[in-house]
Write an enzyme that holds these catalytic residues in place. Sequence first.
Site, PDB file in Angstrom:
ATOM      1  N   ARG A  47     -14.710  13.479  20.061  1.00  0.00           N
ATOM      2  CA  ARG A  47     -14.786  13.455  18.589  1.00  0.00           C
ATOM      3  C   ARG A  47     -13.397  13.257  17.988  1.00  0.00           C
ATOM      4  O   ARG A  47     -13.229  12.596  16.972  1.00  0.00           O
ATOM      5  CB  ARG A  47     -15.453  14.727  18.047  1.00  0.00           C
ATOM      6  CG  ARG A  47     -15.491  14.791  16.522  1.00  0.00           C
ATOM      7  CD  ARG A  47     -16.579  15.685  15.953  1.00  0.00           C
ATOM      8  NE  ARG A  47     -16.751  16.946  16.643  1.00  0.00           N
ATOM      9  CZ  ARG A  47     -15.889  17.975  16.617  1.00  0.00           C
ATOM     10  NH1 ARG A  47     -14.786  17.893  15.898  1.00  0.00           N
ATOM     11  NH2 ARG A  47     -16.135  19.079  17.289  1.00  0.00           N
ATOM     12  N   TYR A  99     -21.499  -1.481  -4.651  1.00  0.00           N
ATOM     13  CA  TYR A  99     -22.530  -1.430  -3.598  1.00  0.00           C
ATOM     14  C   TYR A  99     -23.425  -0.212  -3.837  1.00  0.00           C
ATOM     15  O   TYR A  99     -22.943   0.922  -3.907  1.00  0.00           O
ATOM     16  CB  TYR A  99     -21.860  -1.352  -2.222  1.00  0.00           C
ATOM     17  CG  TYR A  99     -22.844  -1.116  -1.113  1.00  0.00           C
ATOM     18  CD1 TYR A  99     -23.731  -2.115  -0.735  1.00  0.00           C
ATOM     19  CD2 TYR A  99     -22.915   0.109  -0.469  1.00  0.00           C
ATOM     20  CE1 TYR A  99     -24.659  -1.896   0.269  1.00  0.00           C
ATOM     21  CE2 TYR A  99     -23.835   0.333   0.544  1.00  0.00           C
ATOM     22  CZ  TYR A  99     -24.698  -0.675   0.903  1.00  0.00           C
ATOM     23  OH  TYR A  99     -25.623  -0.448   1.890  1.00  0.00           O
ATOM     24  N   ASP A 170     -13.118  -2.071  -1.281  1.00  0.00           N
ATOM     25  CA  ASP A 170     -14.151  -2.398  -0.298  1.00  0.00           C
ATOM     26  C   ASP A 170     -14.020  -3.889  -0.009  1.00  0.00           C
ATOM     27  O   ASP A 170     -14.326  -4.723  -0.854  1.00  0.00           O
ATOM     28  CB  ASP A 170     -15.527  -2.052  -0.897  1.00  0.00           C
ATOM     29  CG  ASP A 170     -16.682  -2.315   0.057  1.00  0.00           C
ATOM     30  OD1 ASP A 170     -16.502  -3.085   1.013  1.00  0.00           O
ATOM     31  OD2 ASP A 170     -17.782  -1.755  -0.180  1.00  0.00           O
ATOM     32  N   LYS A 195     -20.989  -5.710   9.064  1.00  0.00           N
ATOM     33  CA  LYS A 195     -21.137  -7.042   8.493  1.00  0.00           C
ATOM     34  C   LYS A 195     -20.285  -8.057   9.269  1.00  0.00           C
ATOM     35  O   LYS A 195     -20.541  -8.274  10.427  1.00  0.00           O
ATOM     36  CB  LYS A 195     -20.785  -6.981   7.010  1.00  0.00           C
ATOM     37  CG  LYS A 195     -21.454  -5.795   6.259  1.00  0.00           C
ATOM     38  CD  LYS A 195     -22.960  -5.863   6.232  1.00  0.00           C
ATOM     39  CE  LYS A 195     -23.618  -4.579   5.759  1.00  0.00           C
ATOM     40  NZ  LYS A 195     -23.178  -4.035   4.491  1.00  0.00           N
TER      41      LYS A 195
END
Length: 373
Positions: A47, A99, A170, A195
């Site tokens: 982690r 978004y 973004d 994406k």
Amino acid sequence: MKIETLAIHAANHTDAATDAVIQPIVLSTTFERNTEGNYPKGYSYSRAGNPNRQALENVLSKLEGGAEAAAFSSGNAAGMTVFQSLKPGTHIIGPDDMYHGLRNQLKHLFAGILEFDFIDVNNEEVLRSYIKPNTGLIWLETPSNPSLKITDIKNVVAIAAEHGIKVVCDNTFASPLGQQPLALGAHMVMHSTTKYLGGHSDLTGGALITANKDEWWEKIIQIQQMGGAIPAPADCYWLVRSIKTLPYRMRGHVENAQKLAEFLEQQPHVERVLYPGVPSHPQHELAKTQMLNFGGMLSFMVKGGAEAAEKVLNATQLFTSATSLGGVESLIERRAAIEGPDTKTPQNLLRVSVGLEHIDDLIADMQQALERI
Ligand SMILES: *Cc1c(COP(=O)(O)O)cnc(C)c1O
């Protein structure tokens, strides 16, 4: 070095243990201490850190010209980490067409914790009128989704600087090949690596890239490690693999999108094309100065409303009717249908993620679909 070279080499080191040219996937969740109780190779528990994640973060920070990057399990997890890093009571200004997944986070998860306004951030007068003493963050998304509006990053950064406000951009739509927000003064870049960076519609991921390793960044890393919204080693591996071809994939997306936009502009059934690369785009000139290319995303409005738009969408063979973007295959979607009843997106707008099929095939398919109206 140029971005094509960085994309291939920034993450890749011949494996010291095996001389493998390609870094192996390290699945181990835990790492051995030495006799002093230390971790000489820097990894202790998955982690907190993993070699594949480290490699991914290295290449991500290089692609955006940042000081450091942090990889997350999704774009939304990356965005949420930014919001979580802010002091309660901080005011955020975001674009009115932000978004919807991140806008909904603020509205549903941070209501009562953070303050926020969604406005036309590219309108200087409006932006200035919304800045308050507790404004700590301006969130940008340019080109925007799905209207492909362009925000002048440099100008927003200059206004923000007058008030000591941070700017996060973004950069998912443009990709690091289309725009370098840190070079334009933004403090941090966010990506949905699901994406273009992933590029094959087969993994979910997110990233933050910082201009400075400052106190704010330390907080981001603390949330990444304590919150645990980390990508799995195999996903990091696939992303590193995908990123090697990102510069060349982007060239194809951009070239195809430009040609498809020019074709659509000539079609009698098309009311309007929204693509920063065509002179009819109201911010074509701004896009030319700010962007390195005009990207692979476009939207167009079909004459005849939602019904006509649905007909086109259903008649296409090569454009798959699906959400998301940035994959090698072309996707098409009527955004208003998925954004819900309170959307401001025109009902006849179709958003296209232009893929890497041959442009002649894409145009032929679009032509036959438009003829069905
Ligand atoms: C997809 C997307 C996100 C969210 O990313 P996920 O990986 O789906 O969580 C954020 N911003 C933009 C512009 C996106 O397209």
